[in-house]
Design a protein around this motif. Sequence first.
Motif, mmCIF file in Angstrom:
data_model
loop_
_atom_site.group_PDB
_atom_site.id
_atom_site.type_symbol
_atom_site.label_atom_id
_atom_site.label_comp_id
_atom_site.label_asym_id
_atom_site.label_seq_id
_atom_site.Cartn_x
_atom_site.Cartn_y
_atom_site.Cartn_z
ATOM 1 N N ALA A 185 4.688 -9.301 1.555
ATOM 2 C CA ALA A 185 4.527 -9.736 0.227
ATOM 3 C C ALA A 185 4.740 -11.467 0.170
ATOM 4 N N ALA A 186 6.086 -11.578 0.771
ATOM 5 C CA ALA A 186 6.331 -12.568 1.135
ATOM 6 C C ALA A 186 5.722 -13.439 1.714
ATOM 7 N N GLU A 187 4.516 -13.211 3.078
ATOM 8 C CA GLU A 187 3.940 -13.716 3.683
ATOM 9 C C GLU A 187 2.979 -14.384 2.570
ATOM 10 N N ILE A 188 2.061 -13.589 2.040
ATOM 11 C CA ILE A 188 0.872 -13.126 1.092
ATOM 12 C C ILE A 188 1.270 -14.463 -0.089
ATOM 13 N N ALA A 189 2.733 -14.513 -0.916
ATOM 14 C CA ALA A 189 2.700 -15.085 -2.274
ATOM 15 C C ALA A 189 2.542 -16.667 -1.678
ATOM 16 N N PRO A 190 2.486 -17.796 -1.179
ATOM 17 C CA PRO A 190 2.591 -19.492 -1.521
ATOM 18 C C PRO A 190 0.895 -19.118 -1.567
ATOM 19 N N LEU A 191 0.213 -18.297 -0.710
ATOM 20 C CA LEU A 191 -1.372 -18.510 -1.100
ATOM 21 C C LEU A 191 -1.987 -18.441 -2.010
ATOM 22 N N LEU A 192 -1.126 -17.425 -2.936
ATOM 23 C CA LEU A 192 -0.892 -17.251 -3.925
ATOM 24 C C LEU A 192 -0.583 -17.543 -4.963
ATOM 25 N N GLU A 193 -0.043 -18.413 -4.812
ATOM 26 C CA GLU A 193 0.837 -19.453 -5.770
ATOM 27 C C GLU A 193 -0.360 -20.835 -6.070
ATOM 28 N N ALA A 194 -0.378 -21.327 -3.773
ATOM 29 C CA ALA A 194 -1.457 -22.719 -4.239
ATOM 30 C C ALA A 194 -2.302 -22.007 -4.634
ATOM 31 N N GLY A 195 -3.266 -21.108 -4.760
ATOM 32 C CA GLY A 195 -4.695 -20.530 -5.415
ATOM 33 C C GLY A 195 -5.737 -20.404 -3.881
ATOM 34 N N GLY A 196 -5.826 -20.250 -3.163
ATOM 35 C CA GLY A 196 -5.835 -19.640 -2.050
ATOM 36 C C GLY A 196 -6.392 -18.578 -2.261
ATOM 37 N N LEU A 197 -5.594 -17.774 -2.685
ATOM 38 C CA LEU A 197 -6.331 -16.334 -2.419
ATOM 39 C C LEU A 197 -6.292 -16.351 -3.786
ATOM 40 N N GLY A 225 0.514 -1.296 -0.502
ATOM 41 C CA GLY A 225 -0.209 -0.237 0.218
ATOM 42 C C GLY A 225 1.020 1.539 0.049
ATOM 43 N N LEU A 226 0.246 2.068 0.464
ATOM 44 C CA LEU A 226 1.244 3.819 0.494
ATOM 45 C C LEU A 226 2.329 3.704 1.512
ATOM 46 N N ALA A 227 1.830 3.237 3.075
ATOM 47 C CA ALA A 227 2.860 3.114 3.501
ATOM 48 C C ALA A 227 4.386 1.957 3.242
ATOM 49 N N TYR A 228 3.168 0.948 2.728
ATOM 50 C CA TYR A 228 5.127 0.354 2.954
ATOM 51 C C TYR A 228 5.637 0.334 1.356
ATOM 52 N N SER A 229 4.899 0.563 0.974
ATOM 53 C CA SER A 229 5.594 1.058 -0.946
ATOM 54 C C SER A 229 6.446 1.629 -0.866
ATOM 55 N N THR A 230 6.583 2.899 -0.051
ATOM 56 C CA THR A 230 7.617 4.254 -0.100
ATOM 57 C C THR A 230 9.113 3.636 -0.848
ATOM 58 N N PRO A 231 9.428 3.860 -1.197
ATOM 59 C CA PRO A 231 11.036 3.326 -2.021
ATOM 60 C C PRO A 231 11.969 5.112 -1.222
ATOM 61 N N GLU A 232 11.373 5.282 -0.213
ATOM 62 C CA GLU A 232 12.245 6.568 0.157
ATOM 63 C C GLU A 232 12.694 5.349 1.324
ATOM 64 N N PRO A 233 14.572 5.643 1.568
ATOM 65 C CA PRO A 233 14.958 4.962 2.782
ATOM 66 C C PRO A 233 14.613 5.969 3.895
ATOM 67 N N ALA A 234 14.490 7.536 4.293
ATOM 68 C CA ALA A 234 14.586 8.336 5.370
ATOM 69 C C ALA A 234 13.482 7.206 5.926
ATOM 70 N N ASN A 235 12.297 7.037 5.412
ATOM 71 C CA ASN A 235 11.313 6.204 5.943
ATOM 72 C C ASN A 235 11.097 5.041 6.591
ATOM 73 N N GLY A 263 6.402 -3.745 4.107
ATOM 74 C CA GLY A 263 5.995 -4.215 2.563
ATOM 75 C C GLY A 263 6.693 -5.775 2.429
ATOM 76 N N ALA A 264 7.591 -5.520 2.200
ATOM 77 C CA ALA A 264 8.145 -7.279 1.621
ATOM 78 C C ALA A 264 8.271 -8.614 2.244
#
Length: 482
Positions: free
Chosen positions: A114-126, A50-60, A110-111
């Motif tokens: 995304a890593a936690e939800i990736a297996p569910l997407l790959e398995a078709g659960g989501l 989302g907005l909060a955890y996709s920022t590429p700004e290293p200072a955030n 944010g990463a």
Amino acid sequence: MPVNRKNAIVAIIGGGFSGAALAVHLHRAVERLEAVQVIVFEPRATLGAGLAYSTPEPANRINVPAGRMTLYPDDPDSFVRYLDRTNALADDAAAVLPDGQAYPQRSVFGAYVAAEIAPLLEAGGLEHRRSTVQHVGRRGNGWELLTADGDSHFADIVVVATSHPPPALPQVLQPLAGHSKLVADVNADAALDKIDAEDRVLIVGNGLTAADAFAALRRRGHHGPVVSLSRRGLRSRGHPAVPQEPYGDFTDPPSGRASELLRRIRAALRVSEADGATWHGVLDAVRLQGRDIWRNLPVNERRRIVRWLRPFWDAHRFRIAPQVETLLDAAVLSGQLQIAAGSLVSARPDKGGSLHIDIRFRGDKDVTPTDVDAVIVTTGPAHGGILNSQAFLSGLKQAGLLTLCPTGLGIRCDEQSRAVDRQGETIETLLIGGPLARGTFGELMGLPQVTEHAVYVAQVIARRLASVAAVTRSAAVQSVSG
């Protein structure tokens, strides 16, 4: 809940942290049910940032220690294990403090999601549909969702879990609209790129976003003077030097008036101070008891808190990372940063390229003319305009299916997070997820509370789907017996 199809479909609109957390916990909650499909509509390539955890700004950076950030309330060490497993802090020497507490960059969290939800997407659960929802309307006992790519989707249950609306440009600053050095939304791509290192900068706001904006400027080498202005001059506070336990009970007996609640908090602060502690433990207790405190207050008292006490709560509740606090303290001492209380009176672009701002500082009768080179607006989301912030929300509003919360904090819903329509009736298959429900649930901005709310909404949906499934099975048995 009129879900009578064999294969129930739950659509979650918004795949930032709120939507992703709901998807993960809903998947857990419905695992034992047959044929429940969970679809997240999110145009971004990944879910969870989302907005909060996709920022590429290293200072955030995240503003609480990594050990208090997790996707799972029952597994508080999940994020810390991810950091160890991925060695995510190897190139960020400033992330870990001498006491061992880690404050990673926000993109790292944010990463992790995304890593936690990736297996569910790959398995078709989501399922992740990279589409923007443009319209949501009734279709039989369910809902039709139309997306920007022209597709139509059906869902039995819809959860609105979209992000906060963008900030609204203060009316006083409207004459500056379109100016290259007016940053109306600090979260926009390359928002700060046009601000030069020596520019005189006015930051409108003094909260977390203002602190992040200043830290980002400094990382870019900015050394010009900065004034950070808010009505009360309340700067976001930091964490205690020594961790403290929550202190105080503000629910037994319950407070029915904002003034009574404030009196009890002040009394607890005096006791805490006499015991040698700081205010942090008392405010932490208020936060942890926030939902029960809020539930006990009538709407008119909630509105009084929002109007009069919210700025003070925000300054103490949303604490800045120690790295950012140190940066701000040094800038104030050096004179580069001025934290000021006051209000904007007028604004206009100058023919020479600068921006002329008239400010009435608090306590002054006269206006102080101020020339700056850039203005950054950090006044926070325009919650009052949430139902006009996206096309599908506007459509649901026009249909009378979504209404603003009377507290002004988001979308109106009941204690089960079900939307409340124009007639005051709950809509069982249209739910509100994440901070947009905080007008009903109170403390629902911090990540722990957002996660707990995701678990709660997931359980509400799962119970209703299980109830429908039980009724369907019973009807089938009776049919066979007949």
